[in-house]
Structures are given as structure tokens and as C-alpha cells.
Scaffold this motif. Structure first.
Motif, PDB file in Angstrom:
ATOM      1  N   THR A  92      -5.652   5.501   0.466  1.00 15.51           N
ATOM      2  CA  THR A  92      -5.011   4.655   1.468  1.00 15.51           C
ATOM      3  C   THR A  92      -3.954   3.763   0.861  1.00 15.51           C
ATOM      4  OG1 THR A  92      -6.720   3.028   1.095  1.00 15.51           O
ATOM      5  CG2 THR A  92      -7.066   4.592   2.872  1.00 15.51           C
ATOM      6  N   GLY A  93      -4.047   3.523  -0.437  1.00 17.91           N
ATOM      7  CA  GLY A  93      -3.110   2.583  -1.050  1.00 17.91           C
ATOM      8  C   GLY A  93      -3.618   1.165  -0.992  1.00 17.91           C
ATOM      9  N   GLN A  94      -4.737   0.984  -0.347  1.00 20.47           N
ATOM     10  CA  GLN A  94      -5.279  -0.363  -0.236  1.00 20.47           C
ATOM     11  C   GLN A  94      -6.115  -0.658  -1.468  1.00 20.47           C
ATOM     12  OE1 GLN A  94      -4.823  -2.540   2.129  1.00 20.47           O
ATOM     13  NE2 GLN A  94      -3.721  -1.281   3.634  1.00 20.47           N
ATOM     14  N   VAL A  95      -5.687  -1.619  -2.193  1.00 18.59           N
ATOM     15  CA  VAL A  95      -6.377  -1.932  -3.447  1.00 18.59           C
ATOM     16  C   VAL A  95      -7.793  -2.406  -3.184  1.00 18.59           C
ATOM     17  CG1 VAL A  95      -6.359  -3.454  -5.416  1.00 18.59           C
ATOM     18  CG2 VAL A  95      -4.248  -2.490  -4.603  1.00 18.59           C
TER      19      VAL A  95
ATOM     20  N   ALA B  93       0.841  -1.203   0.000  1.00 17.94           N
ATOM     21  CA  ALA B  93       0.000   0.000   0.000  1.00 17.94           C
ATOM     22  C   ALA B  93       0.866   1.239   0.000  1.00 17.94           C
ATOM     23  CB  ALA B  93      -0.928  -0.010   1.206  1.00 17.94           C
ATOM     24  N   GLU B  94       1.810   1.330  -0.940  1.00 19.00           N
ATOM     25  CA  GLU B  94       2.731   2.463  -0.916  1.00 19.00           C
ATOM     26  C   GLU B  94       2.130   3.717  -1.521  1.00 19.00           C
ATOM     27  OE1 GLU B  94       6.753   2.468  -1.233  1.00 19.00           O
ATOM     28  OE2 GLU B  94       6.388   1.471   0.665  1.00 19.00           O
ATOM     29  N   MET B  95       1.211   3.551  -2.456  1.00 16.63           N
ATOM     30  CA  MET B  95       0.689   4.740  -3.148  1.00 16.63           C
ATOM     31  C   MET B  95      -0.431   5.357  -2.348  1.00 16.63           C
ATOM     32  SD  MET B  95       0.692   3.378  -7.046  1.00 16.63           S
ATOM     33  CE  MET B  95      -0.255   4.703  -7.685  1.00 16.63           C
ATOM     34  N   SER B  96      -0.091   5.784  -1.160  1.00 18.24           N
ATOM     35  CA  SER B  96      -1.124   6.374  -0.324  1.00 18.24           C
ATOM     36  C   SER B  96      -0.914   7.872  -0.245  1.00 18.24           C
ATOM     37  CB  SER B  96      -1.077   5.770   1.081  1.00 18.24           C
ATOM     38  OG  SER B  96       0.167   6.085   1.666  1.00 18.24           O
TER      39      SER B  96
END
Lengths: 175, 101, 624
Positions: free
Chosen positions: C596-599, B97-100
Motif C-alpha cells: 500500500t505504501g503506508q509505512v 505512500a508512493e511506493m505502492s
């Protein structure tokens, strides 16, 4: 009559395969489930007089795509049991709601506009042979076809680039 | 009790919903990917069913195109997952989840 | 010759630019002679045109040069009629003499060529003002004259007081210009054009008395700025910071008369609004009175002359206020001669006394500076209203016209007489303190007569001071007849009976004599009389008007701008900008939390949105 039996049977197989795909903790079991679903969908294609598409489904999907998946699963780690537990308890509930809601919404949407049509499955109203499909594909839909050709080429090139992309220079890899 | 086109469409809707559930509920990237494949298959089924109903061959042509694109997508997607796994040694999407913001 | 009249404007402009660009190379005194040459040439070109008007062989005409703003009558065109001819002669003639004087006076100044450039620019601007055929062109000249005045007052700008004086003059003028501009707007709204001929021909039938009153009062506001009347006279005493030739040219002879000229030019409008005329007359008289009361006590020779100028301008304004336009212009002309002479003479004295301007340190200069003594003596007698010098004739005519109007104007007449008395008194005081008696200066000052470049203009001006009055004696009234074509729309006042004329003249003469004698006896003693009574002190402080303005107008203005700079700018304006930026950033931060980056989160969002969309479509009515 025959179609009904075949349909019920293989629809059941497809659903079971799909559900087992999302619930199995062993990743390989998931892949097996998906494989079963794909086979049954191919058979349903045959019922629908789409013979060529059914053949392509078996060759491409069940044959190539799933094999690829299994390769990668083996590479990525088959021995790690992956619990399908959600991080939050509410997530399972929400997922069920969303999925059921989606199904319900589609059914609802379609109830008024489901195509009312004949159910005659005896005589094939449609010619699903390779020849008919090819006529259409290379006739009217030539440009999209060529676009997909390009797409595949680019995808293949991209995949190879991704595979070889490392921080270390290329010479070390070939050794 | 003859099979009508409605049954096929409902089956496709069910498979699609199951695919959505799979995407939302599994953490393994590969299983998520497979769920997406399931969704694409459901759509294909819809295409072919309607083409049978309407007597048009275009539905099957469309299904073929979807298959081609799905195959390409699988190729690239799996390559990405492999590449990510090489550096991170994890296939757990929650950890990627790096692209936050 | 009249078609060459545009050269009268163009030549000084060329001279100004020549001296700006090449002045340093020419050096002194060549740049000075160059400046003089251009102005003298302008005068020479204007002379034949004037003579043709005098002899009657020529007639008033308008020479069209080019269009400036099409359609509104704002062309660049020259109106050549007796009034503009008189003003041209005064400006270029006296201007040339003062240029000649400056060649000697400004000797040694390091910005010598620049001085002559600015002087030429001033002459050109004044010419634009005087020769204008419409209000727009006049306003160009009006503004340019203000600019030239600013440049010349603060010529020695390294001196803080000079720079401040220049600023003060410009700003106070600007206040007057506001009035002028609003008047222009009303004129345009009423007439649709700025052209003099069109306006004056249409005015009596086209606009109401109320509009005419509004226009003329606002025009007068502009005149108070330029011609230093109450309440905008405060810049003129400070303007003495400039070199003396500047004071002579601009603040005695020409620029300050622009307001009077403008009122004379707009005579038709003023005739339609008697209220404005009354206001103008009252303001003029009051200005004359207050300025004379201040001039009585001043010790700086130039300040006396400055307040004297304000006072005499008050006379001119009184003259045009009671409708005696020719009398006002006549006094304008005679005043130009003798006031310029007084200033140049004062400059000569200051030059000889090594820049000493305090009269208490002078005295007995008649032996050392004979030419200056004689010429200034002539000017002194003229301004005091002594027969047969020019000032007597012009001042007397204004007073006679005021008397003739009767009614409340008799009060103004009495005040005018009192001012004449004061004028004679303080001018005598100046003359006696400077030239008569025993020397009071330090021994190291070595006064001697000034060089010929400075004394020749004195002599020429002296000659005109003596003779100029004779063009308009009540017997001949030649000047008034000459100016008649310029005042065609104006009703002529009924002439006074000869007996009354002589009686009024006798009264004026008596008053002048009393003033002179009083001044002479008071200041011819060995010791200067002590001037320290309460009246004297108040007068010396100019009745505190400047300080009053400072408290009531300047200080609040300063506070407002300080508030704007310290509070409005940093807190309100910058604060708003920062708040906007901060607000946007906060919104961005808040929205960023969505990423959030959570897919799976994203997928869930898409799924939910999809469901909702399908339901929405169904609800609308089956969009499929």
C-alpha cells in the motif's frame, strides 16, 4: 533501599515521558517527553553501574540527537498541530492490542528464563568505568568499532549529500 | 522489596511496547522517528541490565554500539525527512505512500 | 582382389560427391562420363573377385572395415559370398549400362550433373545394402537407397506430380521400414547382435518358432515396402514420373529387388517359420495377379512396365516364400536384364517420339527404330516366358518349386500360371501397339533411332537376356550350385523327376504361347480394339486402390493434423501457456495490493508478526 526509591521514581518519569511523547499533539511536547525519558534512563544506567554508558547517553542522545530532532521539528513546522487521530477507529484499538500483546508476550517469554540472580546492589559487581569499557572495546571489539567509524563517516557524507541534493545546480545554492 | 533485574527488564519491555504503539499510531514522521529512538533506548536498557546481572562488560559495549548506530541513523533519517519536506511540504507519512503496488 | 572390395562402395560415393561439387564446372557430357567411369570401375573391381568365387579358387569371406557401434555386431564390414557377388554384378553391371544410356537420354537437361551424382549415390547405397555383413549396415543401405530413390523420382521436382510421387515413394517406404526396424529390435533382443554369421549360426537353437515367425513377418513388411508388394506397392506406378533411366535402374533392376534379396539373405530365419513362408508366398502371388490385371489395360507404356515389375516381383517373392531361394534370386537376375532392357527401350521410344508415352499414339515403329525393335522384341519374348530366353527358365523354376511344395500351394501354382498367361498377353499388347501395325502418330513427330550411347546398352542387355537363362537350366543347375554356400543353413528341396520337370516346362510354355497368340491377334488389326468394358475401366483405374487408401488412411490423417494445427496448437498449448502467464500475473496483482505504501501498515504487520513469533517460541518451549 536507595536504589529502589531511585528506580521507582525515575521509572515513573520514563514511563510518563514515553506516554506523553506518543499522545502530545504538539510535536515539541513530544520531543520534551522523549528527552525526559532519556534522562531518566541515564540515571538508571548509573544505578546499574554503567557509568560510562550513562555519560555517553546524556552526551549523545539527550544532547546531540534530541537537539537535532528539535532543530528539524522547528524547520518542518512546529505550529501545525498534529492530531494523533488514526484514520480508522479500529486502528487505535488494534494498536493498543498489539502493544499490550507485545508487552505480554515478552513478559511471558521471559518468565521462565528471567535471569535469576543476586540483587546485591551494594558492591558493584561490575566495573563500568571508562577504563574498563575502553579495554574491552579497543581490545576484543576493535573491528566492529572501526566498522562503526566507517558507518558514521558514510552517514555524515550521505547526510550532506542529501542536504545538497536539489534539482537546481549547486551554484545557485551557494548564492 | 529490593530492585531485581526483572524490574529493569519489565520496564524496558514496557518502554518498547510504548514505542511500538507510537510508531503505529502517529502520523507525523518525526514523532514516528522518535518512537523508534525510544525503542532503541529500551533495548539499550535491557543490554545494560543484563550485563550488570551477568557481570560481563560486553553488554555495555553492545549498548555503546547501538548508540553509535542510532546516532548515525538519526542523522540520515532526519536529512531524508527534511529533503522530503522540501519537495512535498508535508511530514505526514500517510501522504507519502508512493511506493505502492 | 577381394581386399579392394571396399572400393566398390567408395568409388560411387566419390563420384557422387565429385558431381555434386564439381559437376557444374564439368558440364555435360563430361559429368556423365565421370559418373559412368566410377560405376564401371566398381564393376571392374568386383569382376575378378566374382570370378574367383565362380571358379572355386576363392571362398566366401568377411572383410572388416571399421567399427560402427561397438559390442553389438554392427560393424562396417563386407560380406563377400556368392549371393552378394551376384547382386554386385547385377547392380554395377546394369548400373554402368544405364549410366551410359543416361548420357544420351538426359542430354539437354539443366541439372544434368546432379542426375549423375544421385545415380552414383544410389549405386553406392545399393552396394552398402548388398555387401552388408550385418542387419544394421544393411539397414543403412536400405534407408540410403530409399533416399536416392526419392531424389531421383522427384528429379524434375518443378512438376508437382513428380514431387508428389517422390514424397509418396518415401513415405510408403517408411511404413515398410517400420516393420524392418521392429524386426531389428526383436533380432537384437533375441540374439544380442546384428551380425549375419552369428545370427544364422545360433538361430535354430536360440529362438523359438514364434519369435522367428514374428521376425520374418516384420522383415517381410519391410520387403513389401521396398519391393512393392501388397499393400505397399502404390508408390511404384507413381514413380514413373522420374526419368526413364531411373525407372530402369531403380524400379526394375535393383532397388525393388532389395526386399527379395533381404529375404534370401535371411533364409535361415524364414526356414524356421513356415507360416511366414506361406504368408510371403500368398502375398507374392496375389500381388502378381492384381498387378497383372491392372497392367492389361494401361495405355501409358511406362505404366504397363511398372505394373509388370510389380507382378514379376510378386513372382520373386513367391519364389523365396516357398523356399526356392535360388530360384527367386535367379528370376531376380534375369528380370533385371530384361526389365531394364524394356525400360531403356521404352525410354528410347519415348525419346524418339518427343516425350509421347501413350501407346495409342504409337505403332509401326519397327521401321523407324530397328535396334530398339529387335532388342525390345527379345525382352518381350523373355518376359513372356518363351523358350529359350532367360525369362522362361527362371519363371519356370519358380513355378516348379511351387508345384513341388504341394498341398495348398497348388492353388498358388495355378494362379502363377494364370499370371504367366496375362503377362504374355499384356506384353504382347505393348509390343504390338508400339512397334507393329500402321503408324498412329501425328505427322510432326519424327521418330528415328536413338544415338549409340543409348542403343549400345540395349544391345548388351539384349545379349544377356538371351543367354542368362542358360546358367541355370534344370539340367545343369550351375547357378544353384554356385549359390549354395550362401544358403548353407537351408534345407535343399528334393529334386523333381526329370519327366515332371519337362511336363511342367511344357505347360508353362504352352501358357506363354497362348498368351502371345491371343495378344497378337487381338491387337494386330488396323484399328485398335475398343477397351471399354467394365473390367477394362476398373483395371485402368488400378481398381481404385489409391483412392481407397486416400479415403481410409490419408484423409483421417489429414483431419488429425488439421485438428492439431487449428485446435490443439492455438487453443490447448498456447492456451495453457497463456493461462500460466495470466495466472502468475493475477497472483502478482493480488499480492501487489499488499504494497500500500503506508509505512504504518508495514510497521503494524511487523509488530503483529513479532508478537506471534514470540508466542510461538514460547509455545515450542522457550527458544531463548
Amino acid at each position: 533501599m536507595a536504589e529502589t526509591i531511585i528506580f521507582i521514581l525515575f521509572a515513573a518519569v520514563a514511563l510518563v515521558g514515553a506516554v506523553s511523547m506518543i499522545t502530545a499533539s504538539n510535536t515539541v511536547y513530544s520531543a520534551m517527553g522523549l528527552l525526559a525519558t532519556m534522562f531518566s534512563i541515564a540515571i538508571l544506567y548509573v544505578v546499574l553501574d554503567a557509568h560510562f554508558v550513562a555519560a555517553v547517553q546524556v552526551i549523545v542522545y539527550a544532547g546531540a540527537v534530541m537537539t537535532l530532532f528539535l532543530f528539524v521539528i522547528m524547520m518542518v513546522g512546529v505550529d501545525k498541530p498534529d492530531a494523533y487521530g488514526a484514520q480508522l477507529p479500529i486502528q487505535r484499538f488494534m494498536t493498543a492490542v498489539v502493544a499490550l500483546g507485545l508487552f505480554g508476550a515478552i513478559a511471558l517469554a521471559g518468565r521462565a528464563v528471567w535471569i535469576t540472580g543476586s540483587d546485591a546492589f551494594g558492591t558493584p559487581a561490575l566495573n563500568g568505568t571508562a577504563e574498563a569499557v575502553a579495554d574491552e572495546l579497543f581490545g576484543t571489539w576493535m573491528v566492529p568499532f572501526l566498522s562503526t567509524v566507517m558507518l558514521l563517516t558514510i552517514a555524515a557524507v550521505g547526510t550532506i549529500a542529501l542536504a545538497y541534493f536539489r534539482d537546481t545546480p549547486l551554484e545557485e545554492v551557494s548564492e | 522489596m529490593t530492585v531485581t533485574v526483572t524490574w529493569f527488564l519489565l520496564l524496558a519491555a514496557a518502554l518498547f511496547s510504548i514505542g511500538v504503539a507510537g510508531v503505529l499510531i502517529r502520523r507525523n514522521a518525526l514523532v514516528m522517528f522518535m518512537s523508534i529512538e525510544l525503542m532503541l533506548n529500551a533495548v539499550n536498557l535491557t543490554f545494560v541490565a543484563v550485563s550488570h546481572e551477568l557481570g560481563l562488560i560486553e553488554g555495555q559495549v553492545a549498548a555503546l554500539f547501538v548508540m553509535v548506530v542510532a546516532a548515525a541513523e538519526v542523522t540520515v533519517g532526519l536529512a531524508i525527512i527534511v529533503a522530503v519536506f522540501r519537495t512535498r511540504s508535508t511530514a505526514n507519512v500517510d501522504e507519502l505512500a508512493e511506493m505502492s503496488g | 582382389m577381394t581386399d579392394l572390395l571396399w572400393l566398390v562402395i567408395a568409388l560411387p560415393l566419390v563420384g557422387a560427391f565429385a558431381n555434386i561439387f564439381f559437376g557444374r564446372r564439368l558440364g555435360e557430357p563430361l559429368s556423365g562420363w565421370l559418373g559412368l567411369g566410377f560405376v564401371a570401375l566398381s564393376w571392374a573391381i568386383a569382376v575378378p573377385a566374382t570370378l574367383s568365387l565362380v571358379t572355386g579358387s576363392g571362398h566366401p569371406e568377411t572383410m572388416y572395415l571399421f567399427t560402427w557401434i561397438p559390442g553389438v555386431g554392427a560393424d562396417i564390414a563386407i560380406l563377400w559370398d556368392p549371393l552378394s557377388a551376384v547382386m554386385t554384378m547385377i547392380v554395377t553391371g546394369i548400373g554402368s549400362l544405364i549410366h551410359l544410356y543416361s548420357i544420351g537420354y538426359m542430354h539437354g537437361d539443366e541439372r544434368y550433373p546432379r542426375f549423375f551424382a544421385f545415380m552414383n549415390l544410389f549405386i553406392a547405397s545399393m552396394m552398402i545394402l548388398v555387401l552388408a555383413s550385418n542387419y544394421a549396415m544393411m539397414f543403412i543401405g536400405w534407408e540410403l537407397v530409399g533416399l536416392s530413390s526419392y531424389l531421383l523420382i522427384s528429379f524434375w521436382f518443378t512438376k508437382p506430380s513428380a514431387a508428389a510421387a517422390g514424397k509418396k515413394a518415401f513415405i510408403v517406404n517408411r511404413i515398410g521400414d517400420w516393420g524392418f526396424l521392429v524386426a531389428l529390435m526383436i533380432i537384437f533382443a533375441s540374439f544380442g547382435t546384428f551380425d549375419f554369421h552369428t545370427i544364422f549360426a545360433a538361430a535354430p537353437t536360440l529362438i523359438t518358432v514364434g519369435t522367428a515367425t514374428a521376425i520374418t513377418l516384420l522383415l517381410f513388411v519391410g520387403a513389401t515396402g521396398k519391393s512393392a508388394q501388397i499393400p505397399l506397392y502404390i508408390w511404384l506406378p507413381d514413380a514413373m514420373e522420374g526419368p526413364t533411366p531411373v525407372s530402369a535402374l531403380i524400379h526394375a533392376a535393383t532397388m525393388v529387388t532389395a526386399g527379395v534379396f533381404m529375404i534370401a539373405r535371411s533364409a535361415v530365419l524364414f526356414e524356421m517359420a513356415p507360416v511366414s513362408g506361406a504368408v510371403v508366398a500368398v502375398v507374392g502371388t496375389l500381388t502378381a495377379l492384381v498387378a497383372a490385371l491392372i497392367a492389361v489395360s494401361q495405355t501409358d507404356i511406362k505404366k504397363v512396365l511398372a505394373y509388370s515389375t510389380i507382378s514379376q516381383l510378386g513372382y520373386m517373392v513367391l519364389g523365396v516364400g516357398v523356399g526356392a531361394y535360388t530360384a527367386g534370386v535367379f528370376h531376380l537376375g534375369t528380370h533385371a536384364f530384361f526389365k531394364a532392357l524394356l525400360f531403356l527401350g521404352a525410354g528410347s521410344v519415348i525419346h524418339a517420339m518427343a516425350n509421347e508415352q501413350d501407346m495409342r499414339k504409337m505403332g509401326g515403329l519397327r521401321k523407324k527404330m530397328p535396334i530398339t525393335f529387335v532388342t525390345m522384341g527379345v525382352a518381350w519374348l523373355a518376359i513372356s516366358g518363351m523358350f529359350p530366353f532367360s525369362g522362361f527358365w527362371s519363371k519356370d523354376e519358380i513355378l516348379a518349386a511351387t508345384f513341388n511344395k504341394g498341398g495348398g500351394f497348388l492353388v498358388l501354382y495355378a494362379l502363377g500360371l494364370f499370371v504367366a498367361l496375362l503377362t504374355a498377353f499384356y506384353m504382347t499388347r505393348l509390343f504390338v501397339m508400339t512397334f507393329m501395325g500402321k503408324p498412329r502418330w501425328d505427322d510432326d513427330a519424327q521418330p528415328k533411332e536413338s544415338p549409340f550411347t543409348m542403343t549400345i546398352p540395349l544391345m548388351v542387355l539384349g545379349f544377356f537376356t538371351v543367354t542368362a537363362g542358360f546358367v541355370n537350366t534344370p539340367a545343369r543347375l550351375a547357378f544353384e550350385h554356385f549359390l549354395e554356400p550362401s544358403f548353407e543353413g537351408v534345407a535343399h528341396h528334393s529334386g523333381l523327376s526329370t519327366g515332371l520337370v519337362i511336363a511342367l516346362a511344357a505347360v508353362a510354355l504352352t501358357v506363354a504361347t497362348v498368351g502371345i497368340v491371343w495378344g497378337w491377334t487381338k491387337y494386330s488389326k488396323d484399328e485398335l480394339p475398343a477397351e471399354d468394358s467394365k473390367f477394362w475401366k476398373r483395371s485402368l483405374a488400378a481398381f481404385g486402390v489409391d483412392e481407397f487408401y486416400g479415403r481410409t488412411i490419408v484423409a483421417p490423417g489429414k483431419k488429425a493434423s488439421e485438428w492439431a494445427a487449428d485446435t490443439l496448437d492455438p487453443k490447448v498449448l498456447d492456451g495453457t501457456a497463456h493461462a500460466l502467464g495470466g495466472g502468475v500475473r493475477n497472483i502478482g496483482d493480488a499480492l501487489g495490493k499488499l504494497q500500500t505504501g503506508q509505512v504504518r501498515g508495514y510497521a503494524g504487520g511487523i509488530a503483529i508478526a513479532g508478537v506471534l513469533l514470540i508466542i510461538a517460541f514460547v509455545a515450542i518451549g522457550g527458544g531463548f
